[in-house]
Design a protein around this motif. Structure first.
Motif, PDB file in Angstrom:
ATOM      1  N   GLN A  75     -13.297  -1.264  -1.448  1.00 60.35           N
ATOM      2  CA  GLN A  75     -12.192  -1.185  -0.483  1.00 60.35           C
ATOM      3  C   GLN A  75     -11.013  -0.382  -1.028  1.00 60.35           C
ATOM      4  O   GLN A  75     -10.293   0.262  -0.271  1.00 60.35           O
ATOM      5  CB  GLN A  75     -11.723  -2.585  -0.101  1.00 60.35           C
ATOM      6  N   LYS A  76     -10.815  -0.430  -2.343  1.00 60.13           N
ATOM      7  CA  LYS A  76      -9.678   0.268  -2.940  1.00 60.13           C
ATOM      8  C   LYS A  76      -9.779   1.786  -2.795  1.00 60.13           C
ATOM      9  O   LYS A  76      -8.800   2.491  -3.020  1.00 60.13           O
ATOM     10  CB  LYS A  76      -9.558  -0.109  -4.416  1.00 60.13           C
ATOM     11  N   MET A  77     -10.948   2.277  -2.442  1.00 63.24           N
ATOM     12  CA  MET A  77     -11.087   3.727  -2.216  1.00 63.24           C
ATOM     13  C   MET A  77     -10.349   4.165  -0.954  1.00 63.24           C
ATOM     14  O   MET A  77     -10.171   5.373  -0.745  1.00 63.24           O
ATOM     15  CB  MET A  77     -12.569   4.098  -2.067  1.00 63.24           C
ATOM     16  N   PHE A  78      -9.935   3.189  -0.150  1.00 61.69           N
ATOM     17  CA  PHE A  78      -9.334   3.523   1.134  1.00 61.69           C
ATOM     18  C   PHE A  78      -8.031   2.753   1.322  1.00 61.69           C
ATOM     19  O   PHE A  78      -7.954   1.806   2.123  1.00 61.69           O
ATOM     20  CB  PHE A  78     -10.320   3.207   2.258  1.00 61.69           C
ATOM     21  N   PRO A  79      -6.980   3.137   0.574  1.00 58.42           N
ATOM     22  CA  PRO A  79      -5.706   2.414   0.682  1.00 58.42           C
ATOM     23  C   PRO A  79      -5.119   2.493   2.086  1.00 58.42           C
ATOM     24  O   PRO A  79      -5.300   3.480   2.797  1.00 58.42           O
ATOM     25  CB  PRO A  79      -4.818   3.141  -0.349  1.00 58.42           C
ATOM     26  N   ASN A  80      -4.424   1.407   2.456  1.00 63.47           N
ATOM     27  CA  ASN A  80      -3.751   1.309   3.751  1.00 63.47           C
ATOM     28  C   ASN A  80      -4.717   1.418   4.930  1.00 63.47           C
ATOM     29  O   ASN A  80      -4.337   1.844   6.027  1.00 63.47           O
ATOM     30  CB  ASN A  80      -2.652   2.380   3.877  1.00 63.47           C
ATOM     31  N   MET A  81      -5.968   1.014   4.692  1.00 64.43           N
ATOM     32  CA  MET A  81      -6.966   1.062   5.770  1.00 64.43           C
ATOM     33  C   MET A  81      -7.630  -0.296   5.981  1.00 64.43           C
ATOM     34  O   MET A  81      -8.756  -0.375   6.480  1.00 64.43           O
ATOM     35  CB  MET A  81      -8.034   2.110   5.454  1.00 64.43           C
TER      36      MET A  81
END
Length: 774
Positions: A464-470
C-alpha cells in the motif's frame, strides 16, 4: 394423637397434653425439651404447631422385619439433606424445618427455612392463607375461574456436625395454580362429571430456582417423590401436583398393570395425563407470565429460555406436556427483544434470528426498530406448530438499511460485523450498501457497475505504501477475523468492484498516484517522493519472471530520482560513473545533458539493480552510442541540436569530441554528430560538418599560411578532431591544396595587402611548391 399399627383396635386415640401422666411427660421432655419451642410450659399452654414422632423399630415385628440402627438413621438424615433446599417449596403452612440429634447433649444437625425481612414474610403468609381460603370450599372440584398464586422467596439451608453443609440461600419463584372450570377441554370437564367423588384437586405448582438453574427437576406431591429414573421429568424445574401416586408413594401411576382395582387405576392414569396435558401447561404459563411481568425477579432471557421444555430432554412420560405448553406460550410475552430498551413480547411480534447472530448485528436490527430475538432451534420448532413466525430476513434488513440510512453513522467495528453478517448469509445483497471498509477509515458502496473504480485488496502495508494518499482506493488492512478471507473470495467470484492487487495493476495505480499527488506537474524530488520511489522499486526488485514486463509497463512514468527531480524511466539516460565499468567527466556529462540525455550521478541500489544497462546506460562506448542513437530518433531533434549548439561551451563540445574519438564505430550516430557544432573553422568559428565538410589538417612540417581561404574550412588542431571528423565523412584538405585554393582566388577575393603578404610567403617557401610540382 397416637397411631399404633400393632394395636388390636384400629383406632388413633387423641390425648390432651394436660392429661399426659408424669412418666410420659418426663419422657417427652427428655426427648424434646428446647426443640422447636417445646418446653414444660407446653403441657399447660398447648403447642402451636405440629410435632411428629416416628419410632423406628430396633427389633423385628409382625409388621416388618426391617430394623434400624444408627447407621440407617444417619442414611435417612443424609437423604433428607439432599432434598432440604427444596423441601419447603410446596408445603402449605410449614416454613421452617430443623433436624436434631440427642445423645449426651442436644445437637442441631440441619436447618431449612424461608427467610426474608419481616414485611416480606408477612406478605408471603398472607398470600398463602388467601390462596388456601379460596380453594378450601371448592372441595377439589373445578373452580369457576383459575386461582393462581405467585410467590418469590428465599430458602436458607445449613448443615452442622456430621451433616455439615455450607450455608446457602437460594431464590425461588413458585406458582401454585388451581384450575378453573372456564378453561380446558371437554375431556377434563367430562372427567369431573363422570367422577363426582374424585378426591384429587386440579392443582399444580411449579418451582423455579432463580439463583441458578435446577439441573434435573423432581416430582412433588407436596413432598418430593424419590428421585429415581422413573420420576425424572427432564424439566429444569420442580413440579408439584395432586397427582395419583402408587401405593408406596414412590411414583406416579402411568399404567394399570398389576393393580387389583383396575377401574380405579385407569382413572388415576387418566387423571395424571390430564394434569400434564391440561393443568400443568396453564400453571407453567402462569410461571412465565409471572417471571416476565415482574422485573423484580431479574431473570434474564437465557434463564427463562432454559425453562422452556426441550423435547430432546423431556422424559417419555412427560412429552405430552410439550404441545399444550407451547400452545399457551404462543400467545404469551415469553420472547425477549432488546428493542425499545428491552422487553418481553409475544412470539408473533418477534423477528427470530439464529442464535449465532452477533450482538452487533442484533443491535443493528434494533437500531431500525425491529423486534429481533434469538432462541434455540427447539423453541422455534415447537412454537411453529401453533402458527406462523417471522424470521429475520436479510433482504428486509437491507431495505431498512437503505430506507433509514442509520447504519452509516455506526462505528467501524459495527459496520465490519454487519458486513460479515451479509457475507455469511447472502453476499449478493451487499449491492448499494455502504459497507466496504477502506484503508482511509471510511466506507464505500458495494457496486456491480463495471465502470466503477476498482477497490484493491493488498497483502500487506508495504504494498500500500507504493501509493501514498490513495487509501480510498484500497480495502482496509486491519479487518476483523475472517473478513479479509471472505472479501478475497468475493473478489475471486468477480462480484462487485473488488480486485486483489497484482503486479500488472502497478502501472495503472502509479499513474493515478502520480496525478493524485500532483507529481505530473511538480517533479521536485522531495524526501517524501524519494521514500515513495524506494517503496516502488523495492516491490519491483522482488518480482519474479514478470519483472521485465512490469518495468517495461511503467517505463513512461516518472520513477527515477535525478538532479533534484523525478525523471521518466524511459528517458534517454546514462550513469556518470560505474565502478569497474567507466565514467564520464563533468564537461562530457554537461554536453550530453545539453543533448537531452539525463546523466545520473548516482541511483539507489534497488533502482540500479533493476534499470542499469537497460533503461539507464552504463558510461561505456556502447552506452554512449545507445543514448546518442535514441536522441537521433527524436521527433524534435532539430530543437535538441539547436539547444546543444547554443548552450554548450567550446570546452564541453571539445570534451565530447575527445570522448567520441575513442569510440570505434559511430556510424549509427554519424548524422547526429554531423549536425552538432563540435568543430572550429580556421577563422575560429564553431560549426558543424553539415555546413562545412572540409577540414584543413595543419602539420608541423609546413610553415603556417599567413591568410585564410575565402571559403570556411574546419581547422584541425588535434588528432581527436580529425578522428571524429573522418568517421563522419569530412574531406581533408592538404597543405598544398590549401595554398592552391588561395592562389586561385587571390586576385579576386583578397586585399592588396593580403596579396602582398601571401606572395611574400609563397616566394619564401617556393622550394616546397616546386618540389611538390615536380
Amino acid at each position: 394423637m397416637v397411631m399404633n399399627p400393632q394395636a388390636k383396635k384400629k383406632t388413633a386415640p387423641v390425648f390432651d397434653l394436660k392429661d399426659v401422666d408424669q412418666e410420659n411427660k418426663m419422657a417427652m421432655l427428655n426427648l424434646m425439651d428446647g426443640i422447636c419451642g417445646f418446653s414444660e410450659e407446653t403441657f399447660q399452654n398447648g403447642y402451636q404447631g405440629s410435632l411428629f414422632w416416628f419410632p423406628l423399630r430396633s427389633e423385628t415385628s409382625e409388621l416388618s422385619s426391617e430394623t434400624y440402627d444408627e447407621r440407617k438413621v444417619k442414611d435417612i438424615f443424609n437423604g433428607f439433606k439432599l432434598l432440604a433446599p427444596s423441601i419447603l417449596l410446596f408445603l402449605k403452612q410449614i416454613d421452617f424445618i430443623e433436624l436434631f440429634e440427642k445423645k449426651n447433649r442436644l445437637k442441631k444437625l440441619l436447618e431449612v427455612s424461608l427467610v426474608g425481612d419481616k414485611d416480606d414474610m408477612i406478605n408471603i403468609g398472607t398470600k398463602k392463607r388467601d390462596f388456601r381460603r379460596k380453594i378450601k370450599n371448592l372441595n377439589g372440584k373445578l373452580a369457576p375461574s383459575a386461582v393462581p398464586l405467585s410467590l418469590k422467596f428465599r430458602v436458607h439451608c445449613k448443615g452442622f456436625e456430621w451433616m455439615k453443609l455450607a450455608a446457602t440461600e437460594e431464590d425461588w419463584a413458585v406458582v401454585d395454580y388451581y384450575h378453573g372450570g372456564g378453561g380446558g377441554t371437554s375431556e377434563l370437564k367430562n372427567f369431573f362429571q363422570s367422577n363426582p367423588n374424585w378426591s384429587n384437586s386440579p392443582y399444580v405448582s411449579v418451582g423455579v430456582r432463580l439463583s441458578k438453574p435446577v439441573i434435573s427437576g423432581n416430582i412433588f406431591c407436596f413432598l418430593p417423590l424419590p428421585f429415581t429414573k422413573g420420576n425424572k421429568t427432564g424439566l429444569p424445574f420442580h413440579v408439584n401436583g395432586f397427582f395419583s401416586l402408587s401405593q408406596d408413594r414412590h411414583h406416579l401411576k402411568w399404567t394399570s398393570e398389576s393393580d387389583d382395582d383396575r377401574s380405579h387405576t385407569e382413572k388415576a392414569v387418566q387423571w395424571n395425563q390430564l394434569m400434564l396435558k391440561e393443568i400443568f401447561p396453564r400453571a407453567f404459563a402462569e410461571v412465565i407470565r409471572h417471571l416476565t411481568e415482574e422485573r423484580r425477579h431479574d431473570i434474564d432471557k437465557d434463564q427463562l429460555y432454559a425453562l422452556l421444555p426441550n423435547h430432546l430432554k423431556v422424559s417419555e412420560d412427560w412429552k405430552s406436556i410439550i404441545y399444550p405448553v407451547y400452545h399457551h406460550l404462543y400467545s404469551l410475552n415469553c420472547i425477549y427483544t432488546k428493542n425499545r430498551q428491552g422487553r418481553w413480547i409475544c412470539p408473533t411480534e418477534a423477528v427470530f434470528a439464529d442464535c449465532g447472530l452477533s450482538p452487533t448485528v442484533e443491535d443493528i436490527y434494533i437500531l431500525h426498530d425491529m423486534n429481533i430475538a434469538k432462541v434455540d432451534e427447539y423453541i422455534m420448532e415447537s412454537l411453529k406448530e401453533h402458527g406462523d413466525l417471522k424470521h429475520a430476513s436479510l433482504a428486509e434488513l437491507k431495505l431498512e438499511l437503505l430506507n433509514q440510512g442509520k447504519y452509516q453513522n455506526m462505528n467501524t467495528d459495527q459496520k465490519q460485523k454487519l458486513l460479515l453478517h451479509f457475507l455469511d448469509q447472502k453476499s449478493t445483497l451487499l449491492d448499494d450498501l455502504e459497507l466496504l471498509p477502506l484503508a482511509d477509515g471510511t466506507f464505500t458502496t458495494f457496486t456491480q457497475d463495471s465502470n466503477a473504480q476498482c477497490i484493491y485488496i493488498f497483502g500487506d502495508d508495504a504494498e500500500q505504501k507504493m501509493f501514498p494518499n490513495m487509501k480510498a482506493h484500497f480495502v482496509e488492512l486491519e479487518l476483523q477475523q475472517g473478513l479479509k478471507k471472505k472479501l478475497l473470495k468475493l473478489s475471486d467470484e468477480g462480484k462487485f468492484q473488488l480486485k486483489v492487487f497484482q503486479p500488472e495493476d502497478l502501472c495503472k495505480l502509479l499513474e493515478i498516484c502520480s496525478i493524485q499527488n500532483g507529481w505530473e506537474n511538480d517533479k521536485t524530488l522531495t524526501q517524501e517522493v524519494s521514500n515513495w520511489l524506494l517503496c516502488v522499486w523495492n516491490y519491483i526488485s522482488k518480482l519474479g519472471e514478470e519483472k521485465e514486463q512490469i518495468i517495461k509497463n511503467v517505463s513512461h512514468l516518472h520513477l527515477l530520482p535525478g538532479n533534484g527531480e523525478i525523471k521518466k524511466l524511459n528517458v534517454v539516460s546514462i550513469l556518470k560513473s560505474q565502478s569497474g565499468v567507466g565514467s564520464l567527466n563533468t564537461k562530457v556529462s554537461k554536453a550530453l545533458e545539453n543533448l537531452g540525455i539525463v546523466v545520473f550521478k548516482t541511483l539507489p541500489k534497488k533502482i540500479t539493480e533493476c534499470v542499469e544497462g537497460r533503461f539507464v546506460q552504463y558510461p561505456t562506448d556502447s552506452g554512449l552510442m545507445d543514448c546518442l542513437q535514441k536522441i537521433s530518433q527524436k521527433e524534435y531533434l532539430q530543437e535538441i541540436i539547436e539547444n546543444f549548439n547554443f548552450s554548450s561551451t567550446d570546452e564541453e563540445k571539445h570534451s565530447l569530441v575527445i570522448r567520441l574519438s575513442s569510440v570505434q564505430d559511430i556510424a549509427k550516430v554519424k548524422e547526429l554528430v554531423r549536425k552538432l557544432e563540435l568543430f572550429a573553422t580556421i577563422s575560429n568559428k564553431q560549426t558543424c560538418l553539415e555546413k562545412v565538410d572540409v577540414m584543413y589538417v595543419e602539420e608541423d612540417t609546413h610553415p603556417k599560411i599567413p591568410i585564410n581561404p575565402v571559403d570556411e574550412v574546419i581547422y584541425c588542431s588535434d588528432n581527436y578532431t580529425k578522428i571524429v571528423a573522418e568517421k563522419c565523412g569530412v574531406k581533408l584538405l592538404s597543405f598544398y591544396s590549401m595554398v592552391e585554393k588561395i592562389l586561385i582566388r587571390l586576385n579576386s577575393s583578397y586585399t592588396l595587402s593580403e596579396i602582398k603578404q601571401f606572395m611574400a610567403y609563397f616566394m619564401e617557401n617556393f622550394h616546397l611548391f616546386e618540389t611538390q610540382k615536380g
